[in-house]
Design a protein around this motif. Structure first.
Motif, PDB file in Angstrom:
ATOM      1  N   PRO A  32      59.610  46.998  33.972  1.00  0.00           N
ATOM      2  CA  PRO A  32      58.256  47.518  33.764  1.00  0.00           C
ATOM      3  C   PRO A  32      57.201  46.836  34.629  1.00  0.00           C
ATOM      4  CG  PRO A  32      59.023  46.346  31.813  1.00  0.00           C
ATOM      5  CD  PRO A  32      60.203  46.510  32.707  1.00  0.00           C
ATOM      6  N   ALA A  33      57.427  45.567  34.986  1.00  0.00           N
ATOM      7  CA  ALA A  33      56.494  44.900  35.902  1.00  0.00           C
ATOM      8  C   ALA A  33      56.545  45.571  37.273  1.00  0.00           C
ATOM      9  CB  ALA A  33      56.826  43.416  36.020  1.00  0.00           C
ATOM     10  N   LEU A  34      57.762  45.932  37.720  1.00  0.00           N
ATOM     11  CA  LEU A  34      57.891  46.691  38.961  1.00  0.00           C
ATOM     12  C   LEU A  34      57.229  48.051  38.839  1.00  0.00           C
ATOM     13  CD1 LEU A  34      59.733  44.626  40.313  1.00  0.00           C
ATOM     14  CD2 LEU A  34      61.287  46.492  40.888  1.00  0.00           C
ATOM     15  N   GLY A  35      57.356  48.670  37.661  1.00  0.00           N
ATOM     16  CA  GLY A  35      56.718  49.953  37.432  1.00  0.00           C
ATOM     17  C   GLY A  35      55.210  49.869  37.563  1.00  0.00           C
ATOM     18  N   TYR A  36      54.635  48.793  37.040  1.00  0.00           N
ATOM     19  CA  TYR A  36      53.181  48.604  37.147  1.00  0.00           C
ATOM     20  C   TYR A  36      52.793  48.403  38.611  1.00  0.00           C
ATOM     21  CZ  TYR A  36      48.534  47.299  35.458  1.00  0.00           C
ATOM     22  OH  TYR A  36      47.182  47.275  35.192  1.00  0.00           O
ATOM     23  N   LEU A  37      53.583  47.586  39.332  1.00  0.00           N
ATOM     24  CA  LEU A  37      53.320  47.380  40.756  1.00  0.00           C
ATOM     25  C   LEU A  37      53.445  48.701  41.518  1.00  0.00           C
ATOM     26  CD1 LEU A  37      54.548  44.478  43.001  1.00  0.00           C
ATOM     27  CD2 LEU A  37      54.867  46.820  43.750  1.00  0.00           C
ATOM     28  N   SER A  38      54.437  49.512  41.154  1.00  0.00           N
ATOM     29  CA  SER A  38      54.624  50.817  41.787  1.00  0.00           C
ATOM     30  C   SER A  38      53.387  51.683  41.615  1.00  0.00           C
ATOM     31  CB  SER A  38      55.839  51.535  41.188  1.00  0.00           C
ATOM     32  OG  SER A  38      57.022  50.798  41.385  1.00  0.00           O
ATOM     33  N   ASP A  39      52.861  51.713  40.394  1.00  0.00           N
ATOM     34  CA  ASP A  39      51.656  52.497  40.134  1.00  0.00           C
ATOM     35  C   ASP A  39      50.470  51.975  40.949  1.00  0.00           C
ATOM     36  OD1 ASP A  39      52.987  54.153  38.412  1.00  0.00           O
ATOM     37  OD2 ASP A  39      52.236  53.232  36.572  1.00  0.00           O
ATOM     38  N   MET A  40      50.393  50.660  41.109  1.00  0.00           N
ATOM     39  CA  MET A  40      49.314  50.082  41.912  1.00  0.00           C
ATOM     40  C   MET A  40      49.423  50.532  43.366  1.00  0.00           C
ATOM     41  SD  MET A  40      49.257  46.172  40.419  1.00  0.00           S
ATOM     42  CE  MET A  40      47.938  45.629  41.492  1.00  0.00           C
ATOM     43  N   LEU A  41      50.626  50.463  43.910  1.00  0.00           N
ATOM     44  CA  LEU A  41      50.808  50.836  45.315  1.00  0.00           C
ATOM     45  C   LEU A  41      50.557  52.328  45.530  1.00  0.00           C
ATOM     46  CD1 LEU A  41      51.515  49.563  48.019  1.00  0.00           C
ATOM     47  CD2 LEU A  41      53.886  50.253  47.642  1.00  0.00           C
ATOM     48  N   VAL A  42      51.020  53.150  44.598  1.00  0.00           N
ATOM     49  CA  VAL A  42      50.769  54.596  44.692  1.00  0.00           C
ATOM     50  C   VAL A  42      49.273  54.874  44.644  1.00  0.00           C
ATOM     51  CG1 VAL A  42      51.049  56.800  43.488  1.00  0.00           C
ATOM     52  CG2 VAL A  42      53.014  55.273  43.787  1.00  0.00           C
ATOM     53  N   THR A  43      48.555  54.165  43.786  1.00  0.00           N
ATOM     54  CA  THR A  43      47.101  54.328  43.687  1.00  0.00           C
ATOM     55  C   THR A  43      46.429  54.043  45.031  1.00  0.00           C
ATOM     56  OG1 THR A  43      47.114  53.741  41.339  1.00  0.00           O
ATOM     57  CG2 THR A  43      45.024  53.510  42.492  1.00  0.00           C
ATOM     58  N   MET A  44      46.984  53.105  45.793  1.00  0.00           N
ATOM     59  CA  MET A  44      46.408  52.728  47.081  1.00  0.00           C
ATOM     60  C   MET A  44      46.944  53.547  48.244  1.00  0.00           C
ATOM     61  SD  MET A  44      46.030  48.566  46.719  1.00  0.00           S
ATOM     62  CE  MET A  44      47.694  48.261  46.113  1.00  0.00           C
ATOM     63  N   GLY A  45      47.778  54.568  47.946  1.00  0.00           N
ATOM     64  CA  GLY A  45      48.264  55.455  48.995  1.00  0.00           C
ATOM     65  C   GLY A  45      49.597  55.081  49.588  1.00  0.00           C
ATOM     66  N   GLY A  46      50.287  54.107  49.007  1.00  0.00           N
ATOM     67  CA  GLY A  46      51.582  53.691  49.504  1.00  0.00           C
ATOM     68  C   GLY A  46      52.716  54.534  48.946  1.00  0.00           C
ATOM     69  N   SER A  47      53.942  54.165  49.305  1.00  0.00           N
ATOM     70  CA  SER A  47      55.133  54.901  48.877  1.00  0.00           C
ATOM     71  C   SER A  47      56.084  53.977  48.138  1.00  0.00           C
ATOM     72  CB  SER A  47      55.871  55.497  50.082  1.00  0.00           C
ATOM     73  OG  SER A  47      55.022  56.293  50.869  1.00  0.00           O
ATOM     74  N   VAL A  48      56.753  54.510  47.117  1.00  0.00           N
ATOM     75  CA  VAL A  48      57.809  53.770  46.424  1.00  0.00           C
ATOM     76  C   VAL A  48      59.021  54.684  46.295  1.00  0.00           C
ATOM     77  CG1 VAL A  48      56.285  52.206  45.166  1.00  0.00           C
ATOM     78  CG2 VAL A  48      56.870  54.408  44.173  1.00  0.00           C
ATOM     79  N   VAL A  49      60.210  54.075  46.275  1.00  0.00           N
ATOM     80  CA  VAL A  49      61.458  54.830  46.238  1.00  0.00           C
ATOM     81  C   VAL A  49      62.279  54.378  45.040  1.00  0.00           C
ATOM     82  CG1 VAL A  49      63.527  55.512  47.506  1.00  0.00           C
ATOM     83  CG2 VAL A  49      61.441  54.892  48.766  1.00  0.00           C
ATOM     84  N   LEU A  50      62.521  55.286  44.103  1.00  0.00           N
ATOM     85  CA  LEU A  50      63.369  55.024  42.942  1.00  0.00           C
ATOM     86  C   LEU A  50      64.680  55.755  43.156  1.00  0.00           C
ATOM     87  CD1 LEU A  50      63.690  53.842  40.064  1.00  0.00           C
ATOM     88  CD2 LEU A  50      62.744  55.980  39.192  1.00  0.00           C
ATOM     89  N   ALA A  51      65.778  55.028  43.176  1.00  0.00           N
ATOM     90  CA  ALA A  51      67.081  55.611  43.502  1.00  0.00           C
ATOM     91  C   ALA A  51      68.036  55.474  42.316  1.00  0.00           C
ATOM     92  CB  ALA A  51      67.634  54.939  44.757  1.00  0.00           C
TER      93      ALA A  51
END
Length: 554
Positions: free
Chosen positions: A333-352
């Motif tokens: 869930p800490a990674l999930g929160y970081l993922s949401d932060m990066l998405v908010t700033m226009g970045g990309s995350v990959v969940l496989a």
């Protein structure tokens, strides 16, 4: 999540009918939960679950707010949930309504932050600057190794730490007549890390030599996918150029590789050396040409320098391996929160790791931005599981013995916790292996749950940093992308400090919130992307690379 005041157990979701032990709890421990009090019927180890009510065979068991299994035998109130009284079960999924509303986290502290990266012609930004030397077919592995022996030490790119001095010490003791007992008792000192100041090319982080066992002899589908995977590495922002060795007669042809490169980067302009042994004639002739042209390519690659880049240029791979019963409570869930932060700033995350999304298909498909994207996700999940079943092992067989020992006793339990890495943002795209990320936001990538195969694929998709959570410990790394190892519990962090970079056991112990851990991790990521430090896997020279033979792995 709600926990009791002494942090001895936790309910992850309000609808869950099991609690998770945060420490070893002996039989008879009094549990005060939801206005009732009961005693544990048996010992419950940390990370494992126990029931809050009596359950009869067939009764559903919920965790993370989803169905994760059914009772296969009677379970008394306060009884431990084990492989002997639960079987895997997950809810069906279908096309639902779009549920893309989400709460964006506060990113004000990071809005103006930048990292120092390598800007590529296609607009991507690398967190490193590597030259690749790769075979199109396993027949060329030996020649790849010959090039490694010739180039690495001479150019200052030897492994960060070898064990040669330790072997020298053993030889000295043997020649001095020391006994076997004396040799076994000897305290060998590790060699110091090699000084990078002697590198000939100061702006190149390394030459990475990759081996694999594919390219011919398997299915054409696998060889074509290999070409796509290698094209993903060659066009990757962390790569400045590449040398490719081909035999010539294999399924994985150089022309297929070139087509896959152009598919990912139509204006591809990186230096690329492609040589075929059957055209060159002798091995010596090919290697002479390969060494000269690689050296010239390195001269060009060394012209790149790090310059500031916005955080929107980060593409983070989300991975877990050696998971435990705390993975879905702390690190994921800490990674999930970081993922949401990066998405908010226009970045990309990959969940496989699609086998580890079994049971949360409905939630993820509902979060897809449109029905076409949701349909592709559901089709890939259904097809993959059907292939696994045909091979005698469906998604239900995903948990490893280590997972089970540490509390992940059904695939749905494992999956519900693993999916937490993806946060809560909408799914902007669904990719099949070995496709590349082209859209910002949360991307789902079809890969096995197998750690290295999945990490290998995430990097090919464009991840320029991989965040990897583990509860049991794994040394996994990657040749071209930093892999950050994050422990779910403090005991692991203290036990294996040589492979773990960040500890999220602080969440379990109540010392830090999930959001605070995410802020700390993002700070680390920004510094890592700017090469202010290196991961433990990089220091160990842990360059894991395994292509996926489709249908074989879970």
């Amino acid at each position: 999540m709600s926990a009791n005041t002494r942090h001895t157990y936790i309910q992850i979701h309000p609808t869950d009918n099991v609690l998770v032990a945060l420490q070893d709890l002996p039989a008879g421990t009094l549990i005060n939960f939801d206005g009732q009090q009961f005693a544990l019927a048996e010992n419950v180890a940390a990370k494992h679950k126990f029931t809050v009510t009596e359950l009869q065979p067939g009764a559903p068991i919920h965790m993370y707010g989803v169905l994760v299994g059914k009772a296969s035998a009677p379970i008394v109130q306060g009884g431990a949930v084990t492989v002997n009284n639960i079987v895997h079960a997950a809810s069906d999924f279908k096309m639902g309504s779009r549920k893309t509303a989400w709460h964006k986290p506060d990113v004000s502290a990071f809005e103006n932050r930048k990292f120092m990266g390598y800007h590529r012609a296609d607009g991507s930004v690398g967190t490193a600057n590597y030259w690749l030397v790769i075979p199109l077919v396993f027949c060329e592995n030996r020649n790849i190794n010959v090039m490694k022996e010739a180039l690495s030490a001479k150019l200052g790119f030897t492994k960060p730490r070898g064990y040669e001095s330790e072997v020298d010490s053993l030889i000295d003791m043997y020649q001095a007549g020391k006994s076997v007992e004396e040799i076994l008792r000897a305290d060998l000192e590790l060699s110091p890390e090699n000084d990078t100041a002697h590198r000939l090319f100061k702006n190149i982080d390394g030459i990475k030599f990759i081996n694999h066992d594919m390219g011919c002899g398997g299915t054409r589908t696998d060889s074509d996918a290999l070409c796509g995977l290698l094209a993903g590495y060659i066009t990757h922002p962390n790569v400045a150029g590449a040398t490719v060795l081909s035999l010539g007669c294999q399924h994985a042809q150089a022309s297929i590789l070139q087509a896959e490169i152009m598919k990912r980067d139509p204006a591809f302009s990186k230096p690329l050396v492609v040589l075929e042994q059957q055209q060159s004639g002798t091995e010596t002739a090919m290697l002479h040409e390969a060494l000269k042209r690689t050296f010239v390519g390195l001269i060009e690659a060394d012209q790149h320098e790090r310059i500031p880049a916005p955080l929107s240029k980060l593409c983070i791979g989300l991975e877990c391996g050696g998971s435990d019963g705390f993975s879905g409570i702390s690190a994921n869930p800490a990674l999930g929160y970081l993922s949401d932060m990066l998405v908010t700033m226009g970045g990309s995350v990959v969940l496989a790791e699609f086998p580890e999304l079994c049971g949360v298909e409905q939630e993820l498909s509902d979060r897809c931005v449109d029905e076409a994207t949701a349909s592709r996700f559901m089709e890939l999940m259904t097809t993959y599981n059907a292939r696994a079943v045909a091979d005698g092992s469906g998604f239900y067989a995903n948990p490893s013995p280590g997972n089970i020992k540490d509390g992940l006793i059904t695939d749905a339990i494992k999956s519900a916790g693993a999916a937490k890495k993806g946060g809560t943002s909408p799914v902007t795209d669904v990719l099949d292996y070995p496709e590349k990320v082209t859209k910002p936001g949360l991307n789902l990538l079809c890969t096995p749950g197998s750690d290295i195969e999945s990490t290998t694929a995430e990097v090919a998709a464009g991840a320029n940093i991989v965040l990897f959570t583990t509860g049991l410990g794994t040394p996994t790394g990657n040749p071209i992308t930093p892999v950050v190892k994050i422990s779910t519990n403090t005991k692991l962090y203290q036990k294996m400090p040589d492979i773990i970079d960040i500890n999220c056991g602080t969440i379990i112990e109540g010392e830090e919130t999930i959001a605070e851990a995410a802020y700390r991790m993002l700070d680390y990521v920004i510094e890592l992307a700017s090469v202010k430090h290196r991961t433990k896997a990089e220091k160990l020279g842990q360059d894991d690379f395994i292509p996926w033979k489709r249908g074989v792995s879970l």
